[in-house]
Design a protein around this motif. Structure first.
Motif, PDB file in Angstrom:
ATOM      1  N   GLY A 295     -19.113  15.401  11.558  1.00  0.00           N
ATOM      2  CA  GLY A 295     -18.317  14.197  11.738  1.00  0.00           C
ATOM      3  C   GLY A 295     -19.198  12.991  11.531  1.00  0.00           C
ATOM      4  O   GLY A 295     -20.141  12.757  12.290  1.00  0.00           O
ATOM      5  N   THR A 296     -18.937  12.207  10.509  1.00  0.00           N
ATOM      6  CA  THR A 296     -19.838  11.138  10.096  1.00  0.00           C
ATOM      7  C   THR A 296     -19.542   9.845  10.837  1.00  0.00           C
ATOM      8  O   THR A 296     -18.417   9.343  10.800  1.00  0.00           O
ATOM      9  CB  THR A 296     -19.728  10.895   8.587  1.00  0.00           C
ATOM     10  OG1 THR A 296     -20.001  12.115   7.892  1.00  0.00           O
ATOM     11  CG2 THR A 296     -20.718   9.830   8.140  1.00  0.00           C
ATOM     12  N   VAL A 297     -20.555   9.300  11.508  1.00  0.00           N
ATOM     13  CA  VAL A 297     -20.444   7.988  12.137  1.00  0.00           C
ATOM     14  C   VAL A 297     -20.598   6.903  11.077  1.00  0.00           C
ATOM     15  O   VAL A 297     -19.836   5.934  11.039  1.00  0.00           O
ATOM     16  CB  VAL A 297     -21.505   7.819  13.237  1.00  0.00           C
ATOM     17  CG1 VAL A 297     -21.427   6.424  13.854  1.00  0.00           C
ATOM     18  CG2 VAL A 297     -21.335   8.880  14.307  1.00  0.00           C
ATOM     19  N   ALA A 298     -21.595   7.039  10.207  1.00  0.00           N
ATOM     20  CA  ALA A 298     -21.810   6.076   9.129  1.00  0.00           C
ATOM     21  C   ALA A 298     -22.517   6.783   7.990  1.00  0.00           C
ATOM     22  O   ALA A 298     -23.272   7.739   8.196  1.00  0.00           O
ATOM     23  CB  ALA A 298     -22.641   4.894   9.610  1.00  0.00           C
ATOM     24  N   SER A 299     -22.258   6.306   6.770  1.00  0.00           N
ATOM     25  CA  SER A 299     -22.880   6.922   5.608  1.00  0.00           C
ATOM     26  C   SER A 299     -23.043   5.878   4.506  1.00  0.00           C
ATOM     27  O   SER A 299     -22.208   4.993   4.341  1.00  0.00           O
ATOM     28  CB  SER A 299     -22.026   8.089   5.091  1.00  0.00           C
ATOM     29  OG  SER A 299     -22.666   8.721   3.997  1.00  0.00           O
ATOM     30  N   TYR A 300     -24.142   6.028   3.760  1.00  0.00           N
ATOM     31  CA  TYR A 300     -24.383   5.153   2.612  1.00  0.00           C
ATOM     32  C   TYR A 300     -25.007   6.031   1.531  1.00  0.00           C
ATOM     33  O   TYR A 300     -26.216   6.185   1.471  1.00  0.00           O
ATOM     34  CB  TYR A 300     -25.302   4.013   3.009  1.00  0.00           C
ATOM     35  CG  TYR A 300     -25.356   2.871   2.017  1.00  0.00           C
ATOM     36  CD1 TYR A 300     -24.537   2.824   0.904  1.00  0.00           C
ATOM     37  CD2 TYR A 300     -26.244   1.826   2.205  1.00  0.00           C
ATOM     38  CE1 TYR A 300     -24.587   1.781   0.010  1.00  0.00           C
ATOM     39  CE2 TYR A 300     -26.302   0.769   1.318  1.00  0.00           C
ATOM     40  CZ  TYR A 300     -25.473   0.753   0.216  1.00  0.00           C
ATOM     41  OH  TYR A 300     -25.531  -0.281  -0.674  1.00  0.00           O
ATOM     42  N   ARG A 301     -24.152   6.631   0.699  1.00  0.00           N
ATOM     43  CA  ARG A 301     -24.626   7.591  -0.281  1.00  0.00           C
ATOM     44  C   ARG A 301     -23.886   7.395  -1.596  1.00  0.00           C
ATOM     45  O   ARG A 301     -22.762   6.900  -1.631  1.00  0.00           O
ATOM     46  CB  ARG A 301     -24.394   9.013   0.216  1.00  0.00           C
ATOM     47  CG  ARG A 301     -24.977   9.271   1.595  1.00  0.00           C
ATOM     48  CD  ARG A 301     -24.526  10.593   2.150  1.00  0.00           C
ATOM     49  NE  ARG A 301     -25.157  11.699   1.445  1.00  0.00           N
ATOM     50  CZ  ARG A 301     -25.231  12.934   1.935  1.00  0.00           C
ATOM     51  NH1 ARG A 301     -24.715  13.201   3.110  1.00  0.00           N
ATOM     52  NH2 ARG A 301     -25.796  13.891   1.250  1.00  0.00           N
ATOM     53  N   LYS A 302     -24.529   7.794  -2.650  1.00  0.00           N
ATOM     54  CA  LYS A 302     -23.870   7.792  -3.947  1.00  0.00           C
ATOM     55  C   LYS A 302     -23.172   9.138  -4.116  1.00  0.00           C
ATOM     56  O   LYS A 302     -23.797  10.153  -4.390  1.00  0.00           O
ATOM     57  CB  LYS A 302     -24.878   7.565  -5.067  1.00  0.00           C
ATOM     58  CG  LYS A 302     -24.227   7.470  -6.447  1.00  0.00           C
ATOM     59  CD  LYS A 302     -25.282   7.244  -7.522  1.00  0.00           C
ATOM     60  CE  LYS A 302     -24.616   7.166  -8.894  1.00  0.00           C
ATOM     61  NZ  LYS A 302     -25.620   7.010  -9.963  1.00  0.00           N
ATOM     62  N   PHE A 310     -28.143   8.180   2.850  1.00  0.00           N
ATOM     63  CA  PHE A 310     -28.269   8.789   4.172  1.00  0.00           C
ATOM     64  C   PHE A 310     -26.884   8.967   4.777  1.00  0.00           C
ATOM     65  O   PHE A 310     -25.911   8.329   4.372  1.00  0.00           O
ATOM     66  CB  PHE A 310     -29.123   7.915   5.097  1.00  0.00           C
ATOM     67  CG  PHE A 310     -28.500   6.588   5.440  1.00  0.00           C
ATOM     68  CD1 PHE A 310     -27.582   6.483   6.480  1.00  0.00           C
ATOM     69  CD2 PHE A 310     -28.824   5.450   4.726  1.00  0.00           C
ATOM     70  CE1 PHE A 310     -27.005   5.269   6.793  1.00  0.00           C
ATOM     71  CE2 PHE A 310     -28.245   4.229   5.029  1.00  0.00           C
ATOM     72  CZ  PHE A 310     -27.327   4.136   6.063  1.00  0.00           C
ATOM     73  N   SER A 311     -26.806   9.832   5.782  1.00  0.00           N
ATOM     74  CA  SER A 311     -25.605   9.983   6.603  1.00  0.00           C
ATOM     75  C   SER A 311     -26.036  10.170   8.051  1.00  0.00           C
ATOM     76  O   SER A 311     -27.000  10.882   8.342  1.00  0.00           O
ATOM     77  CB  SER A 311     -24.771  11.193   6.162  1.00  0.00           C
ATOM     78  OG  SER A 311     -24.124  10.937   4.942  1.00  0.00           O
TER      79      SER A 311
END
Length: 679
Positions: A295-302, A310-311
């Motif tokens: 369960g992702t709180v925040a993510s910045y990925r291509k 990252f996730s």
């Protein structure tokens, strides 16, 4: 043991009132300061690029030197005690609403060659940022204690590399030029040539809280619907800390999935991916535990590439950060902490670039805080930032192996913040305490609490001329009955025994050398505890400082406890206590919570290390009517942060055998007690 009544011989001092907000740490934007070393121009010439709004700012070579190996060398700016001598400079390309935190560092030296000076003659150097002549934020540094003269301190008397952190509400400021001021506010009663301050090597950095999503403004944690309902995070305004972020859209959007929700914002291009901190309050419902899902709180990925971003997510009921690079996938921390169900938890992850790798990758150090407390850190992670147009997501993410499959967070997220720097431990504690304090109701004015500091000599008879009794130390503490107790030369078993004997349920301890160290005991919970190792010259034991954050009478406070070195002389550099005072000042400069510093400084109130600390702190000993610690027993201090301690007056007392029987023989130190009364 017969215990006499504790006498409160004291007088009150009102503290300065100043209100600050956020703080910052390394990796900020460097602001250009012209001629920051003040090393141009002939003798007695005006400071190039610096304006003199009053008078008496000169280059003077004799003041640009020092008797030790550090600090000021060459020419420097000299501000004589004319009452209002000042220099100022407009900061290049910086405006009132550019940053919310300013870190100002400079070398500071001072002299007071007027041997007839009294305590009341000592005044302040003010460091401020201004819009024209209007002060936006400032800090007052007290300069010098008598007696100083040429025979004691040739050239520059005391030199330090000073850090001042100023905070502003940039959202309330107009887009107007900003200037930096140094103002010597010494009085004019003494000869101006005999008391002055010297400034050199000035630098300024700016920091921002780039984005601040508060999903239920103005209250925290009050979503009407929760759990996995899509309405838990409905379309609500995004409150950005910078007008450059989110300027093409102002609303969060929900993404539907099979059993949860997610939100995203596409404005990631304004984020600096080399230095940043993510902070959020999260709540995981018990129904979602044990499912073994991500369960992702925040993510910045291509999305769709293995080599990016990252996730931050819940992995099988544990918190973890996943970093992607050409090396593959790395996980932090290696032993992830468990999720606590049905409870709001504050998490903060910090990133800091330490080197370049290959293929546009960084080598990063990463650290994690839980509920304001430092948990773990690692160095050497490979990390490849994504292309700026990639979405930064909150509450949902997508695995790169399956780009069409969402990974929604099954709980609640609130007060998500993105900071543009690697935050110090104290800054993160402040962010946690800022929200935690809202759950407490402040006590009415007139409420008091007591802080006591005491070197207990490890409850051992290691000095033959001092009769020994652990019970004597216990009885003295019991007679004072402080709300917060700071100990030095305490072993872990000492802390446990005294806590059990006296009913202090909350206590913490940090080991220095020889199995003794510093401890803080409190009647109220110590919510955040940070521990620091102080510098040393190699000729003394390891010395540390412990800093605890707590709620006292409904308001947040920070208590720092330390014990400086016994030896201080080093022919190759400044003494250990000077280095330790400098380290304490630079560490605590970031704390915006009202702060109390207590401990055995192995230094009198007239010594250089204490003079250094008193640039930031008021010494309670100086205002105590019972000033007895002048012989062997004069090294214990309680100091108050004058710039952030905004809501109290305090009264100081040194406890002696006149107040409590056997105080002179229980230890080789007297305890010092300060009573704080809330205003």
């Amino acid at each position: 043991m017969k215990v006499k009544q504790v006498k409160r011989r004291s007088r009150m001092v009102f503290l300065l009132l100043m209100f600050f907000t956020f703080a910052g740490a390394a990796s900020a934007v460097t602001i250009n300061v012209k001629n920051h070393k003040f090393d141009d121009g002939p003798n007695w010439a005006s400071a190039t690029y610096w304006t003199e709004p009053t008078y008496n700012v000169y280059f003077q070579p004799s003041d640009g030197s020092t008797y030790d190996s550090g600090g000021i060398t060459g020419r420097a700016a000299t501000l004589y005690s004319t009452g209002a001598a000042a220099i100022c400079q407009e900061l290049e390309d910086t405006y009132c609403d550019s940053y919310d935190t300013y870190k100002i560092t400079f070398d500071l030296g001072y002299r007071n060659d007027f041997t007839g000076a009294s305590y009341s003659d000592i005044r302040y150097l003010e460091v401020s940022i201004r819009n024209g002549s209007s002060i936006i934020a400032s800090q007052m540094l007290r300069i010098g204690s008598p007696p100083l003269d040429d025979s004691v301190h040739p050239n520059v008397g005391t030199v330090m590399n000073k850090t001042v952190v100023l905070h502003v509400d940039r959202t309330a400021q107009p887009n107007e030029p900003l200037s930096l001021w140094f103002t010597n506010t010494h009085g004019t009663s003494n000869p101006s040539t005999e008391k002055h301050v010297i400034i050199d090597n000035v630098s300024v950095k700016g920091y921002n809280t780039v984005a601040d999503w508060q999903f239920d403004v103005p209250d925290f944690f009050n979503d009407a619907t929760g759990n996995h309902d899509l309405a838990a995070l409905p379309n609500k305004p995004v409150y950005y800390g910078s007008p450059g972020v989110g300027n093409t859209g102002t609303f969060l959007s929900t993404q539907e999935s099979t059993n949860a929700y997610g939100v995203y914002t596409p404005h990631s291009g304004d984020f600096d991916l080399s230095y940043f901190t993510l902070s959020a309050w999260v709540k995981m419902p018990s129904w979602a535990m044990g499912l073994g899902d991500f369960g992702t709180v925040a993510s910045y990925r291509k999305t769709g590439s293995y080599n990016s971003g990252f996730s931050w997510y819940n992995n099988d009921d544990h918190w973890q950060m996943q970093l992607r690079s050409s090396e593959g996938c790395e996980y932090f921390p290696e032993t992830p902490p468990p999720v606590v169900a049905d409870d709001w938890t504050h998490l903060a992850f910090s990133f800091c670039k330490t080197a370049d790798y290959g293929d546009d990758e960084n080598i990063e150090k990463v650290k994690l805080h839980i509920n304001g407390n430092y948990y773990d850190s690692q160095d050497g992670y490979h990390y490849k930032p994504v292309i700026p147009i990639s979405p930064f997501t909150i509450g949902i993410g997508r695995p790169e192996a399956f780009p069409n499959c969402s990974l929604p967070f099954s709980g609640l997220i609130d007060n998500f913040q993105y900071f543009d720097h690697w935050m110090t431990n104290i800054e993160i504690a402040d962010v946690f305490m800022e929200t935690e304090a809202k759950n407490h109701t402040p006590s009415p004015n007139g409420t008091t609490f007591l802080v006591m500091t005491y070197n207990i000599r490890s409850l051992k008879n290691n000095l033959q001329y001092v009769p020994y009794s652990p019970e004597a130390v216990r009885d003295i503490i019991e007679a004072v009955n402080p709300d917060v107790l700071c100990l030095q030369e305490a072993t872990e078993s000492n802390v446990q025994w005294l806590g059990d004997q006296l009913g202090y349920s909350y206590r913490t301890w940090t080991e220095c050398s020889y199995n003794f160290g510093n401890a803080i005991l409190s009647k109220t919970p110590l919510l955040v505890v940070n521990k620091y190792t102080l510098p040393n010259t190699g000729d003394d034991q390891v010395r540390k400082m412990i800093v605890a954050h707590l709620i006292i009478e409904g308001k947040p406070y920070a208590i720092a406890c330390t014990h400086f070195a016994c030896t201080c002389e080093n022919p190759d550099g400044p003494g250990a206590r000077i280095l330790q005072a400098q380290s304490v000042l630079n560490t605590l400069a970031w704390c915006k919570t009202p702060l109390i510093l207590a401990g055995d400084l192995n230094n009198s109130r007239y010594g250089t290390p204490c003079d250094m600390l008193k640039t930031h702190f008021d010494e309670s000993f100086d205002v105590a009517t019972n000033q007895v610690n002048e012989g062997q027993l004069h090294y214990d201090h309680i100091m108050v942060d004058r710039n952030n301690f905004t809501d109290a007056v305090y009264m100081a007392t040194v406890i002696t055998e006149d107040e409590i029987e056997h105080a002179d023989i229980a230890s080789d130190h007297y305890p010092v007690v300060v009573s704080f009364m809330l205003q």
